[in-house]
Design a protein around this motif. Structure first.
Motif, mmCIF file in Angstrom:
data_model
loop_
_atom_site.group_PDB
_atom_site.id
_atom_site.type_symbol
_atom_site.label_atom_id
_atom_site.label_comp_id
_atom_site.label_asym_id
_atom_site.label_seq_id
_atom_site.Cartn_x
_atom_site.Cartn_y
_atom_site.Cartn_z
ATOM 1 N N ARG A 1 0.835 -1.196 0.000
ATOM 2 C CA ARG A 1 0.000 0.000 0.000
ATOM 3 C C ARG A 1 0.873 1.252 0.000
ATOM 4 N NH1 ARG A 1 -5.271 0.636 0.496
ATOM 5 N NH2 ARG A 1 -5.526 -1.578 1.015
ATOM 6 N N ASP B 1 -0.301 0.497 6.252
ATOM 7 C CA ASP B 1 -1.025 -0.715 5.847
ATOM 8 C C ASP B 1 -2.540 -0.575 5.977
ATOM 9 O OD1 ASP B 1 1.240 -2.125 5.133
ATOM 10 O OD2 ASP B 1 1.554 -2.915 7.160
ATOM 11 N N ASP B 2 -2.987 0.240 6.913
ATOM 12 C CA ASP B 2 -4.425 0.381 7.119
ATOM 13 C C ASP B 2 -4.970 1.703 6.567
ATOM 14 O OD1 ASP B 2 -3.103 2.001 8.865
ATOM 15 O OD2 ASP B 2 -4.314 1.498 10.623
ATOM 16 N N GLU B 3 -4.182 2.395 5.757
ATOM 17 C CA GLU B 3 -4.593 3.705 5.249
ATOM 18 C C GLU B 3 -5.581 3.557 4.095
ATOM 19 O OE1 GLU B 3 -2.393 7.982 4.288
ATOM 20 O OE2 GLU B 3 -1.237 6.173 4.706
ATOM 21 N N LYS B 4 -6.568 4.436 4.044
ATOM 22 C CA LYS B 4 -7.580 4.423 2.997
ATOM 23 C C LYS B 4 -7.258 5.482 1.942
ATOM 24 C CE LYS B 4 -9.992 1.280 5.060
ATOM 25 N NZ LYS B 4 -10.018 -0.112 4.511
ATOM 26 N N ARG C 1 5.023 5.958 2.173
ATOM 27 C CA ARG C 1 5.327 4.744 2.938
ATOM 28 C C ARG C 1 6.685 4.830 3.644
ATOM 29 N NH1 ARG C 1 2.618 0.117 3.431
ATOM 30 N NH2 ARG C 1 3.740 -1.767 4.036
ATOM 31 N N GLY D 1 -2.737 5.998 -0.281
ATOM 32 C CA GLY D 1 -3.652 5.025 0.289
ATOM 33 C C GLY D 1 -4.032 3.879 -0.631
ATOM 34 N N THR E 1 -3.266 0.567 -3.179
ATOM 35 C CA THR E 1 -2.242 -0.469 -3.316
ATOM 36 C C THR E 1 -1.517 -0.293 -4.645
ATOM 37 O OG1 THR E 1 -3.723 -2.050 -4.400
ATOM 38 C CG2 THR E 1 -3.657 -2.081 -1.979
#
Length: 502
Positions: free
Chosen positions: A76, A80-83, A162, A339, A341
């Motif tokens: 991503r 890892d949990d980002e929208k 990232r 956000g 992938t």
């Protein structure tokens, strides 16, 4: 201006020097005029290293497809949990408007017509010439240019969101160059990116002003298609995009991008259903198949035995032009792609604009070919007599509500114009403030004025073509930088995969 870097001041000096060089009359410096010097360098690069551009552009496309189907596609661009920051429609509109929206309007009719009358292979003005013309229009505006943009955008987005590096080109190369990115090497890389952006965008502003001026003259013959009209257009659009730039990314550019997409879709679908619908969709379907079938051979096509100039005049020139635009478009796409992938990013950046471009050329280029081949229209004659900018309007006059269509087209060009310039001031602000996600209004204002002034001065002196050539020269060193970007990404991806396994 507190956050500006040395790149800001060096880039301004270089821009002013090139503008000064461009306005010097050719009679004063016959051997060292900007047009002659830049033309000689560009000819050398195209004729001696054309194979390098073709191989590099193909490598970028292969790399993008590898990213889609490899295990790295799950990484991503952020936590890892980002929208994702923007919904799909807004995201597509932003990247498309900055990438090549105004170019599609300018070349949607003109390029297929040129290829029909001067095809890369075979006899002109035949059914086969028409097929080849559409296929190469798809090719020049399809997967390859968006792969070029995607490589730069992916690298910037990955390292910025990232790895928490500043969002500038040089920092992407840290895995390859090490700490040298913090010194003179990094400054040189970032200055090259700013140089290509300033002159590439200024050239497009000039071309956009020419087409808007031509459209206004077409709608109202009392308005001359002259430098005075072009000057007024640039001044008005400059005021608009500077106002938009002050509102920030989430207001001005976002709203304009959504407007661009709606206007483009409205214009395209009206012509699709008002024109030869079955013919257009048959062209779209047939050409998509032909494009996919011939993609490998077109990607590496030169003419060493025929000694044809066509691949160098068209394909290699296009690849160099897209690479020169890659720092600008790549930086902007990266900024709006947080956000997502890697796989989602690559599919979105590669396939959606490619399919839209193919449909656009099928509607506008297909309609032009239909009128020329079966209705006895004189579109090419109009282009030769009145200029390329009149190609689109010469098609509209054969359809109902032609005046409304021409007015919508001018409005669309204006909104693309404003969005591209607004995006460019944003990117230039990022690149000259060490990757700030929200550069100050004073920095954006400075770059907006420089871009518009450059376009005005070079339109006045006739140096716009010279500036375009000068900007494309930046494509050669930046191609090498892009190859290093791929190695940097792969090296970082391998480390990340190892960390996950551990």
């Amino acid at each position: 201006m507190r956050k500006t870097t040395p790149v800001f001041y060096i880039s301004i000096v270089i821009a002013l020097l090139f503008i000064g060089w461009g306005v010097i009359p050719e009679s004063v410096l016959p051997q060292f005029h900007l047009a002659k010097v830049s033309g000689d360098i560009q000819n050398f690069l195209v004729y001696k290293l054309g194979w390098f551009y073709l191989l590099a552009a193909t490598a970028f496309l292969v790399f993008c497809f590898v990213m889609i189907f490899s295990k790295y596609g799950n990484i991503r661009l952020g936590a890892d949990d980002e929208k994702p920051e923007y919904r799909y429609r807004t995201w597509f509109g932003m990247l498309f408007s900055a990438g090549m929206g105004i170019g599609l309007v300018f070349w949607g009719v003109a390029e297929p017509m040129y290829h029909f009358y001067s095809p890369p292979v075979g006899e002109a003005e035949t059914a086969e010439a028409a097929r080849v013309a559409m296929r190469y229009a798809f090719f020049h505006w399809g997967l390859h240019p968006w792969a070029i943009y995607a490589v730069v955008a992916l690298a910037l987005a990955y390292f910025q969101f990232r790895k928490k590096e500043p969002g500038v080109i040089s920092r992407v190369l840290r895995p390859v160059l090490g700490e040298r990115v913090n010194g003179l090497t990094g400054i040189a890389v970032d200055t090259l990116a700013v140089y290509a952006t300033v002159f590439g965008v200024a050239t497009s502003l000039g071309l956009g002003a020419i087409q808007i001026s031509g459209g206004l003259s077409h709608l109202s013959p009392s308005i001359p298609n002259s430098f005075a009209t072009q000057l007024v257009v640039i001044i008005v659009v400059t005021v608009l995009f500077m106002l938009s730039a002050q509102t920030g990314l989430n207001k001005g550019i976002k709203i304009l991008s959504d407007t661009n997409v709606r206007l483009a879709v409205l214009l395209m679908f009206f012509l699709l259903f008002a024109g030869p619908t079955n013919f257009i969709m048959d062209v779209f379907t047939t050409t998509i198949g032909s494009y996919i079938q011939n993609l490998p051979s077109m990607s590496l096509r030169l003419s060493p035995f025929e000694q044809s100039e066509w691949p160098r005049v068209w394909t290699i020139f296009y690849w160099a032009w897209w690479i020169a635009w890659a720092p600008f478009v790549g930086s902007f796409i990266a900024r709006v792609s947080r956000g997502r992938t890697v796989r989602e990013f690559m599919i979105g950046v590669l396939l959606v604009p490619t399919i839209f471009s193919a449909l656009w050329f099928s509607v506008f280029g297909g309609s032009a070919l239909y009128l020329e081949m079966f209705e006895g229209a004189d579109i090419m004659e109009t282009m030769n007599e009145s200029g390329i900018e009149m190609a689109l309007f010469s098609v509209f006059k054969h359809f109902p509500l032609s005046t409304i269509l021409s007015g919508l087209a001018i409005l669309l060009i204006c909104t693309f114009f404003v969005t591209s310039a607004d995006s460019a001031t944003f990117v230039l602000g990022m690149q000259t403030t060490n990757g700030s996600l929200n550069p100050s209004n004073s920095v954006k204002l400075t770059w907006g004025i420089i871009q518009s002034a450059t376009a005005i001065i070079l339109l006045w002196t006739g140096g716009l073509q010279a500036l375009q050539t000068a900007s494309i020269i930046a494509a050669f060193p930046f191609t090498i930088i892009m190859l290093f970007m791929m190695f940097s990404l792969l090296r970082s991806f391998k480390q990340e995969t190892f960390m996950k396994k551990k």
